[in-house]
Design an enzyme around this catalytic site. Sequence first.
Site, PDB file in Angstrom:
ATOM      1  N   LYS A  22      10.623  -0.931  17.563  1.00  0.00           N
ATOM      2  CA  LYS A  22       9.159  -0.800  17.572  1.00  0.00           C
ATOM      3  C   LYS A  22       8.746   0.674  17.651  1.00  0.00           C
ATOM      4  O   LYS A  22       7.879   1.124  16.894  1.00  0.00           O
ATOM      5  CB  LYS A  22       8.583  -1.544  18.792  1.00  0.00           C
ATOM      6  CG  LYS A  22       7.121  -1.202  19.072  1.00  0.00           C
ATOM      7  CD  LYS A  22       6.577  -1.922  20.284  1.00  0.00           C
ATOM      8  CE  LYS A  22       6.892  -1.294  21.616  1.00  0.00           C
ATOM      9  NZ  LYS A  22       5.955  -0.277  22.102  1.00  0.00           N
ATOM     10  N   ASN A  23       9.362   1.404  18.578  1.00  0.00           N
ATOM     11  CA  ASN A  23       8.884   2.765  18.827  1.00  0.00           C
ATOM     12  C   ASN A  23       9.322   3.771  17.770  1.00  0.00           C
ATOM     13  O   ASN A  23       8.953   4.949  17.835  1.00  0.00           O
ATOM     14  CB  ASN A  23       9.290   3.220  20.233  1.00  0.00           C
ATOM     15  CG  ASN A  23       8.482   2.467  21.293  1.00  0.00           C
ATOM     16  OD1 ASN A  23       7.475   1.828  20.969  1.00  0.00           O
ATOM     17  ND2 ASN A  23       8.920   2.527  22.541  1.00  0.00           N
ATOM     18  N   ARG A  91      -1.885   2.007  22.337  1.00  0.00           N
ATOM     19  CA  ARG A  91      -1.933   3.444  22.597  1.00  0.00           C
ATOM     20  C   ARG A  91      -1.315   4.257  21.468  1.00  0.00           C
ATOM     21  O   ARG A  91      -1.727   5.382  21.211  1.00  0.00           O
ATOM     22  CB  ARG A  91      -1.152   3.757  23.862  1.00  0.00           C
ATOM     23  CG  ARG A  91      -1.696   3.223  25.128  1.00  0.00           C
ATOM     24  CD  ARG A  91      -0.806   3.702  26.259  1.00  0.00           C
ATOM     25  NE  ARG A  91      -0.646   5.147  26.200  1.00  0.00           N
ATOM     26  CZ  ARG A  91      -1.488   6.013  26.703  1.00  0.00           C
ATOM     27  NH1 ARG A  91      -2.524   5.593  27.372  1.00  0.00           N
ATOM     28  NH2 ARG A  91      -1.295   7.314  26.586  1.00  0.00           N
ATOM     29  N   CYS A 115      -3.240   2.974  31.420  1.00  0.00           N
ATOM     30  CA  CYS A 115      -2.820   1.606  31.123  1.00  0.00           C
ATOM     31  C   CYS A 115      -2.045   1.091  32.315  1.00  0.00           C
ATOM     32  O   CYS A 115      -1.936   1.784  33.326  1.00  0.00           O
ATOM     33  CB  CYS A 115      -2.010   1.548  29.841  1.00  0.00           C
ATOM     34  SG  CYS A 115      -0.367   2.203  30.044  1.00  0.00           S
ATOM     35  N   ARG A 120      -1.112   8.362  31.849  1.00  0.00           N
ATOM     36  CA  ARG A 120      -0.677   8.661  30.482  1.00  0.00           C
ATOM     37  C   ARG A 120      -1.646   9.560  29.690  1.00  0.00           C
ATOM     38  O   ARG A 120      -2.263   9.127  28.721  1.00  0.00           O
ATOM     39  CB  ARG A 120      -0.382   7.372  29.729  1.00  0.00           C
ATOM     40  CG  ARG A 120       0.650   6.529  30.443  1.00  0.00           C
ATOM     41  CD  ARG A 120       0.997   5.278  29.709  1.00  0.00           C
ATOM     42  NE  ARG A 120       1.838   5.522  28.548  1.00  0.00           N
ATOM     43  CZ  ARG A 120       2.240   4.561  27.716  1.00  0.00           C
ATOM     44  NH1 ARG A 120       1.865   3.335  27.946  1.00  0.00           N
ATOM     45  NH2 ARG A 120       3.003   4.845  26.689  1.00  0.00           N
ATOM     46  N   ASP A 305      11.960   2.113  29.777  1.00  0.00           N
ATOM     47  CA  ASP A 305      11.643   0.834  29.143  1.00  0.00           C
ATOM     48  C   ASP A 305      12.662  -0.264  29.463  1.00  0.00           C
ATOM     49  O   ASP A 305      12.497  -1.397  29.028  1.00  0.00           O
ATOM     50  CB  ASP A 305      11.525   1.010  27.617  1.00  0.00           C
ATOM     51  CG  ASP A 305      10.276   1.789  27.234  1.00  0.00           C
ATOM     52  OD1 ASP A 305       9.374   1.922  28.084  1.00  0.00           O
ATOM     53  OD2 ASP A 305      10.212   2.277  26.091  1.00  0.00           O
ATOM     54  N   ILE A 327       9.646   8.458  35.188  1.00  0.00           N
ATOM     55  CA  ILE A 327       8.853   8.793  34.000  1.00  0.00           C
ATOM     56  C   ILE A 327       7.375   8.413  34.179  1.00  0.00           C
ATOM     57  O   ILE A 327       6.482   9.189  33.873  1.00  0.00           O
ATOM     58  CB  ILE A 327       9.422   8.105  32.728  1.00  0.00           C
ATOM     59  CG1 ILE A 327      10.919   8.410  32.567  1.00  0.00           C
ATOM     60  CG2 ILE A 327       8.641   8.527  31.478  1.00  0.00           C
ATOM     61  CD1 ILE A 327      11.288   9.828  32.237  1.00  0.00           C
ATOM     62  N   ARG A 397       3.780  -8.021  21.270  1.00  0.00           N
ATOM     63  CA  ARG A 397       3.594  -6.646  20.818  1.00  0.00           C
ATOM     64  C   ARG A 397       4.931  -5.976  20.543  1.00  0.00           C
ATOM     65  O   ARG A 397       5.008  -5.085  19.698  1.00  0.00           O
ATOM     66  CB  ARG A 397       2.862  -5.827  21.889  1.00  0.00           C
ATOM     67  CG  ARG A 397       1.410  -6.211  22.077  1.00  0.00           C
ATOM     68  CD  ARG A 397       0.755  -5.245  23.029  1.00  0.00           C
ATOM     69  NE  ARG A 397       1.275  -3.905  22.787  1.00  0.00           N
ATOM     70  CZ  ARG A 397       1.538  -3.009  23.720  1.00  0.00           C
ATOM     71  NH1 ARG A 397       1.301  -3.271  24.982  1.00  0.00           N
ATOM     72  NH2 ARG A 397       2.019  -1.822  23.404  1.00  0.00           N
TER      73      ARG A 397
END
Length: 432
Positions: A22-23, A91, A115, A120, A305, A327, A397
């Site tokens: 996804k990223n 985002r 969020c 962020r 993540d 993070i 998502r």
Amino acid sequence: MDKIVIDGGVPLHGTLSASGAKNAALPILFATLLAPGEHRIANMPKLVDVSETLSLLGRIGCPSLAGSTTRIDTSRVVFCEAPYDVVRKMRASVLVLGPLLAREGTARVSLPGGCAIGVRPIDQHLKGLEALGCRFELEGGYVNGSTDGLRGAEIHLDVPTVTGTENIVMAAVLADGTSVIHNAAKEPEVADVCRFLTTLGARIEGIGTSTLTIDGVARLSPASRPYRIVPDRIETGTYLCAAATAGGDLEVLETDPTLITAVTEKLTEAGCTVEIGPRSVRVRREGPLHPIEVATAAYPGFPTDMQAQLMTVACMAEGRSVITETIFENRFMHAAELGRMGAHIETQGNVATVHGTGRLMSSPVMASDLRASAALVLAGLAAEGLTEVLRIYHLDRGYEDMVGKLRGVGARIGRVSDEVRDEARLQQALSA
Ligand code: EPU
């Protein structure tokens, strides 16, 4: 809205395949704006965030044909804005900033705001783009950016931000002269975007390192062959953790094991047997799990993540595990939900201490963000009885067909409207 129902306590056996990351997919789709024409992107994951991105690109003027190989035509740009109703849901839409400024000299993007996982900010994105010759004004919750021409610059990021690095690289590839980004993010997804850009004709050195040197070129053009997105290391790690929590023997295929060493090392420490193939990872867990200590870090450290999913693994270990999140400042929302399933987790600032008992109890739980949702599904797979995970739109998502993939390895899991409450219909969803 739907919920996920899981009849847990069943070990997982078999193989499943990782999807594209996804990223990497999202920034690569935005990067197509830099080279007017027709692009083909392969290994595209089927995700809500991907369709949101395609829909935003459609509003910008770029039609697409979604699919495992997605086609997108970026010949024309008619609208240089990412409005609030899109950015609020995703985002990553802030990634239009670099490409639009580079191509059109103007961009208007709603400020993403905070969020579920923290504040962020995007100050580093703006700082880098300003160094390249962009000006920004804040107006009505929007960032209005413009430039009379980008020129290469030396940029020192205060934090190695992933999307910030991507935004700056995407602008620098069309700047006049050379740019150097120091303290750039080294995440494999950033490297994938850089590799994609080189297939369009961009000149980038130091890909995958913390110093990126970019020689701007006058124009970029679509590649003749489809670009294949890197496998999703977080999805891979999530399924490996599923095998650790539920037990069994699970192999993830079509992945890149070199990208998840930090995760496989932790699973080995926790007592799982990990076998690495050239494009696969197999995890077996037969005996009890051992407690673990982990601190999240930028790549190649342990990914933030994967923190929530590893916390579920820690709940299934016997003894005290310590998890430090470095993070994001507010990424322990899943701890309280895991508490509803019988976990004993103390959080203090950015440190969570898990007093694992080797068992979790089924319960209705609610997801707060994408990875927290995944952690709750893993907990449901481990807990005996019926677990319901609510608000699963987060999962759509970021995980392609999670229910189907887990069913394929023997999980009793289904998806049903959250209106459905009676046991018989919930059981039906498990076998549907
Ligand atoms: N930060 C700043 N200023 C900035 C940008 C970031 O202070 O201008 C801070 C953030 O507040 C945070 C840290 O830097 O504390 C790292 O944030 P980063 O910018 O790297 O995160 P991101 O680019 O917004 C991406 C992923 C996230 C992933 C993080 C960290 C995408 C679309 N998103 O976000 O993915 O957690 O990097 O690896 O690439 C997810 O997939 O579930 C997800 C949240």
